[in-house]
Design an enzyme around this catalytic site. Structure first.
Site, PDB file in Angstrom:
ATOM      1  CG  HIS A   1      -0.408   0.134   2.533  1.00  0.00           C
ATOM      2  ND1 HIS A   1       0.397  -0.834   3.100  1.00  0.00           N
ATOM      3  CD2 HIS A   1      -0.522   1.110   3.463  1.00  0.00           C
ATOM      4  CE1 HIS A   1       0.746  -0.442   4.317  1.00  0.00           C
ATOM      5  NE2 HIS A   1       0.218   0.739   4.568  1.00  0.00           N
TER       6      HIS A   1
ATOM      7  CG  HIS B   1       0.147   4.434   4.668  1.00  0.00           C
ATOM      8  ND1 HIS B   1      -0.594   3.653   5.526  1.00  0.00           N
ATOM      9  CD2 HIS B   1      -0.670   5.444   4.267  1.00  0.00           C
ATOM     10  CE1 HIS B   1      -1.813   4.179   5.645  1.00  0.00           C
ATOM     11  NE2 HIS B   1      -1.886   5.262   4.891  1.00  0.00           N
TER      12      HIS B   1
ATOM     13  CG  ASP C   1       4.782   3.039   7.387  1.00  0.00           C
ATOM     14  OD1 ASP C   1       3.856   3.519   6.682  1.00  0.00           O
ATOM     15  OD2 ASP C   1       4.591   2.123   8.203  1.00  0.00           O
ATOM     16  CG  HIS C   2       4.139   0.040   4.265  1.00  0.00           C
ATOM     17  ND1 HIS C   2       4.101  -1.265   4.705  1.00  0.00           N
ATOM     18  CD2 HIS C   2       3.689   0.797   5.299  1.00  0.00           C
ATOM     19  CE1 HIS C   2       3.627  -1.284   5.943  1.00  0.00           C
ATOM     20  NE2 HIS C   2       3.366  -0.046   6.332  1.00  0.00           N
TER      21      HIS C   2
ATOM     22  CG  HIS D   1      -3.981   0.372   6.725  1.00  0.00           C
ATOM     23  ND1 HIS D   1      -3.875   0.894   7.989  1.00  0.00           N
ATOM     24  CD2 HIS D   1      -2.814   0.659   6.096  1.00  0.00           C
ATOM     25  CE1 HIS D   1      -2.682   1.468   8.119  1.00  0.00           C
ATOM     26  NE2 HIS D   1      -2.024   1.350   6.993  1.00  0.00           N
TER      27      HIS D   1
ATOM     28  CG  ASP E   1       0.595  -1.322   7.723  1.00  0.00           C
ATOM     29  OD1 ASP E   1       1.465  -2.178   7.969  1.00  0.00           O
ATOM     30  OD2 ASP E   1       0.827  -0.093   7.716  1.00  0.00           O
TER      31      ASP E   1
ATOM     32  CG  HIS F   1       3.881  -1.704  11.412  1.00  0.00           C
ATOM     33  ND1 HIS F   1       4.713  -0.613  11.569  1.00  0.00           N
ATOM     34  CD2 HIS F   1       3.118  -1.444  10.317  1.00  0.00           C
ATOM     35  CE1 HIS F   1       4.451   0.280  10.619  1.00  0.00           C
ATOM     36  NE2 HIS F   1       3.484  -0.201   9.838  1.00  0.00           N
TER      37      HIS F   1
HETATM   38 FE    FE Z   1       2.691   0.842   8.115  1.00  0.00          FE
HETATM   39 ZN    ZN Z   2       0.107   1.718   6.523  1.00  0.00          ZN
END
Ligand code: FE
Ligand code: ZN
Length: 246
Positions: free
Chosen positions: A56, A58, A60-61, A119, A138, A176
């Site tokens: 996805h 985001h 942080d990915h 999400h 996530d 995570h």
């Molecule tokens: Fe994340």
């Molecule tokens: Zn995420």
């Protein structure tokens, strides 16, 4: 057909994941929070990157993708079709835009795409059925699930039910290391669940040693994860709203 997964920490609590096909030598990164830990892990294992799979949009990915692509210009980038407009400005043009049921080939390993909105609206998971591997990003965490940022609660509930219906021996890998905090909340939802109590003892011991709590089988999650055990969407919504405030 033999698959090895190498898991390591990125940032503070993101997982880095490498999926390696020993038959062909192909190696895929599953989400890239940061390039540096991936480059270190690839060097440590002696693997060359051939593919990048994104769950996805985001940061942080995906934030580490440009640097990883610069180092491995032939690695093929696969992203969720529905988030291409948000991902490609960061990562550059992808080689594949994936939708529900699309096949994914990592050397001789064969996966397929499961759309899991909630999400984010375009979130996808990667399932390698023959190897019993699920990369859930996530959407599903051990003892918890992702926050519902973009989709409806109903969409997230249906996404979780799709993942829960996969074979119980499936090993879950996710975005995570949230298991300990999730478990503390889970115990408030199901204080008398003996399987959950036992899992949390293991989780506390693992974290004390600095070890990871993933992977875990779906069978184990079905016994212990209150979000999978909710039974209907209203119970799920109540749990999710209570967890948001916890
Ligand atoms: Fe994340
Ligand atoms: Zn995420």
């Amino acid at each position: 057909m033999s698959a090895e997964v190498h898991q390591f920490l990125c940032r503070s609590d993101n997982f880095g994941l490498l999926l390696h096909d020993s038959a062909s030598g192909a190696t895929a990164a599953v989400d890239v929070p940061d390039a540096a830990p991936y480059l270190a892990a690839l060097a440590h294992k002696g693997w060359a990157l051939t593919d990048i799979l994104i769950t996805h949009r985001h940061g942080d990915h995906i934030d580490g993708v440009p640097e990883l692509r610069a180092r491995f210009p032939h690695a093929k980038l696969a992203i969720p079709a529905q988030e291409a407009g948000r991902i490609e400005p960061v990562t550059g043009k992808a080689d594949a835009h994936l939708r529900e049921g699309d096949p994914v080939h990592i050397g001789t390993l064969i996966g397929d795409v499961i759309e899991t909105p909630g999400h984010t609206l375009g979130h996808i998971a990667y399932h390698f059925a023959k190897n019993h591997l699920l990369f859930a990003g996530d959407t599903l965490f051990s003892l918890g699930c992702g926050r519902v940022f973009e989709g409806t609660m109903d969409q997230m509930w249906h996404s979780l039910k799709k993942l829960a219906a996969l074979p119980p021996e499936t090993r879950l890998w996710c975005g995570h290391e949230y298991t300990q905090a999730n478990g503390q909340f889970a115990l408030t939802a199901e204080p008398d669940n003996a399987a959950l109590q036992a899992r949390m003892k293991d989780v506390d011991a693992l974290r004390k040693q600095g070890a990871f709590t993933l992977p875990v089988t779906l069978a184990q999650e079905l016994r212990t994860n209150p979000f999978l055990r909710a039974g209907n969407v209203q119970v799920f919504v109540d749990l999710r709203e209570r967890k948001n405030k916890a």
